[in-house]
Design a protein around this motif. Structure first.
Motif, PDB file in Angstrom:
ATOM      1  N   UNK A 140      38.847  40.211  54.614  1.00 10.41           N
ATOM      2  CA  UNK A 140      39.681  41.272  53.744  1.00 10.41           C
ATOM      3  C   UNK A 140      40.998  40.681  53.115  1.00 10.41           C
ATOM      4  N   UNK A 141      41.649  39.714  53.897  1.00 13.01           N
ATOM      5  CA  UNK A 141      42.875  39.385  53.234  1.00 13.01           C
ATOM      6  C   UNK A 141      42.344  38.282  52.010  1.00 13.01           C
ATOM      7  N   UNK A 142      41.284  37.529  52.237  1.00 15.26           N
ATOM      8  CA  UNK A 142      41.117  36.523  51.235  1.00 15.26           C
ATOM      9  C   UNK A 142      40.523  37.515  49.927  1.00 15.26           C
ATOM     10  N   UNK A 143      39.650  38.504  49.951  1.00 11.00           N
ATOM     11  CA  UNK A 143      39.303  39.279  49.238  1.00 11.00           C
ATOM     12  C   UNK A 143      40.685  39.895  48.512  1.00 11.00           C
ATOM     13  N   UNK A 144      41.722  40.476  49.038  1.00 12.27           N
ATOM     14  CA  UNK A 144      42.981  41.048  48.609  1.00 12.27           C
ATOM     15  C   UNK A 144      43.615  39.780  47.595  1.00 12.27           C
ATOM     16  N   UNK A 145      43.741  38.746  48.057  1.00 10.59           N
ATOM     17  CA  UNK A 145      44.227  37.710  47.565  1.00 10.59           C
ATOM     18  C   UNK A 145      43.432  37.369  46.069  1.00 10.59           C
ATOM     19  N   UNK A 146      41.951  36.983  46.308  1.00 10.48           N
ATOM     20  CA  UNK A 146      41.278  36.981  45.108  1.00 10.48           C
ATOM     21  C   UNK A 146      41.388  37.920  44.043  1.00 10.48           C
ATOM     22  N   UNK A 147      41.408  39.224  44.447  1.00 12.28           N
ATOM     23  CA  UNK A 147      41.453  40.209  43.406  1.00 12.28           C
ATOM     24  C   UNK A 147      42.645  40.200  42.790  1.00 12.28           C
ATOM     25  N   UNK A 148      43.772  40.232  43.571  1.00 14.30           N
ATOM     26  CA  UNK A 148      45.147  40.086  43.032  1.00 14.30           C
ATOM     27  C   UNK A 148      45.441  39.063  42.199  1.00 14.30           C
ATOM     28  N   UNK A 149      44.899  37.715  42.264  1.00 14.48           N
ATOM     29  CA  UNK A 149      45.006  36.793  41.492  1.00 14.48           C
ATOM     30  C   UNK A 149      44.063  37.112  40.205  1.00 14.48           C
ATOM     31  N   UNK A 150      42.883  37.653  40.224  1.00 11.29           N
ATOM     32  CA  UNK A 150      42.057  38.162  39.079  1.00 11.29           C
ATOM     33  C   UNK A 150      43.054  39.066  38.238  1.00 11.29           C
ATOM     34  N   UNK A 151      43.454  39.962  38.958  1.00 11.58           N
ATOM     35  CA  UNK A 151      44.524  41.007  38.150  1.00 11.58           C
ATOM     36  C   UNK A 151      45.571  40.210  37.336  1.00 11.58           C
ATOM     37  N   UNK A 152      46.280  39.281  37.957  1.00 11.84           N
ATOM     38  CA  UNK A 152      47.435  38.649  37.520  1.00 11.84           C
ATOM     39  C   UNK A 152      46.981  37.800  36.178  1.00 11.84           C
ATOM     40  N   UNK A 153      45.779  37.375  36.219  1.00 12.87           N
ATOM     41  CA  UNK A 153      45.240  36.682  35.072  1.00 12.87           C
ATOM     42  C   UNK A 153      44.960  37.812  33.894  1.00 12.87           C
ATOM     43  N   UNK A 154      44.828  38.985  34.209  1.00  8.00           N
ATOM     44  CA  UNK A 154      44.444  39.930  33.054  1.00  8.00           C
ATOM     45  C   UNK A 154      45.421  40.886  32.828  1.00  8.00           C
ATOM     46  N   UNK A 155      46.635  40.744  33.776  1.00 13.76           N
ATOM     47  CA  UNK A 155      47.654  42.012  33.841  1.00 13.76           C
ATOM     48  C   UNK A 155      48.502  42.113  32.393  1.00 13.76           C
TER      49      UNK A 155
END
Length: 205
Positions: free
Chosen positions: A75-90
């Motif tokens: 779950x932690x890896x998932x949170x960081x992967x999704x966060x990184x994706x958001x930052x690229x599209x923020x």
């Protein structure tokens, strides 16, 4: 004849790239090679088309986020992967939300309520899974954690110009905020993984 679905898809791209106020029905009709009359046979007005286009945008964004999170081993890896994706599209997401708030408040309210509900549900599942995986403290109040995280990130997004320091990017601040927030609710094993994933994201940039 161009389908309604293709019209929504193309309109979505134009709204995101050019802005919801700048794009006119004339522009959309011209881009698709159709008459404005045909466009109005498919949609009553620009607001109806915009509503469907914005729904399409966030549906696609969530689908891609879900696909990315499926690559994670915990779950932690998932949170960081999704966060990184958001930052690229923020930048695009924030601009879109701000324009909706200013020019189309009805759609803005609908989008915010719908996305908040789905995001809370997804985050609850991630945190619940993380507790089962021994990454988050078993005493954690998930609902309270989600509320605190939401208001913290919302404040940072809405007041980013006042928060950003010279030479410090929004990405750096967001990663710092997220990593320290989750450290506070993580086990020792969870903290070790946070440090690893944070290092990987910093190196990626």
């Amino acid at each position: 004849m161009i389908s309604k679905e293709r019209t929504i898809e193309q309109s979505m791209r134009m709204f995101v790239a050019q802005g919801v106020k700048q794009v006119r029905m004339d522009d959309i009709a011209h881009q698709l090679g159709m008459s404005k009359r045909t466009l109005y046979e498919l949609f009553n007005d620009k607001e109806e088309l915009l509503d469907l286009a914005i729904t399409c945008y966030f549906d696609q964004y969530r689908a891609r986020s879900a696909k990315i999170s499926q690559q994670a081993t915990n779950s932690l890896e998932a949170l960081f992967l999704v966060t990184n994706y958001y930052l690229k599209n923020s930048a695009a997401i924030i601009r879109l939300i701000n324009e909706l708030r200013q020019y189309y408040p009805r759609i803005h309210k609908k989008v915010i309520q719908h996305e908040q509900k789905l995001n809370r549900e997804n985050l609850y599942k991630m945190l619940e899974d993380g507790m089962a995986q021994g990454l988050f403290l078993p005493s954690m109040d998930i609902h309270l954690v989600i509320t605190m995280l939401y208001y913290t990130t919302a404040a940072m997004t809405e007041h980013r110009q006042e928060i950003l320091l010279k030479g410090i990017s929004q990405r750096q601040i967001f990663l710092y905020l997220i990593s320290n927030f989750f450290r506070g609710i993580s086990t020792i094993r969870g903290i070790e993984l946070i440090d690893k994933y944070l290092k990987d994201l910093r190196e990626e940039k």
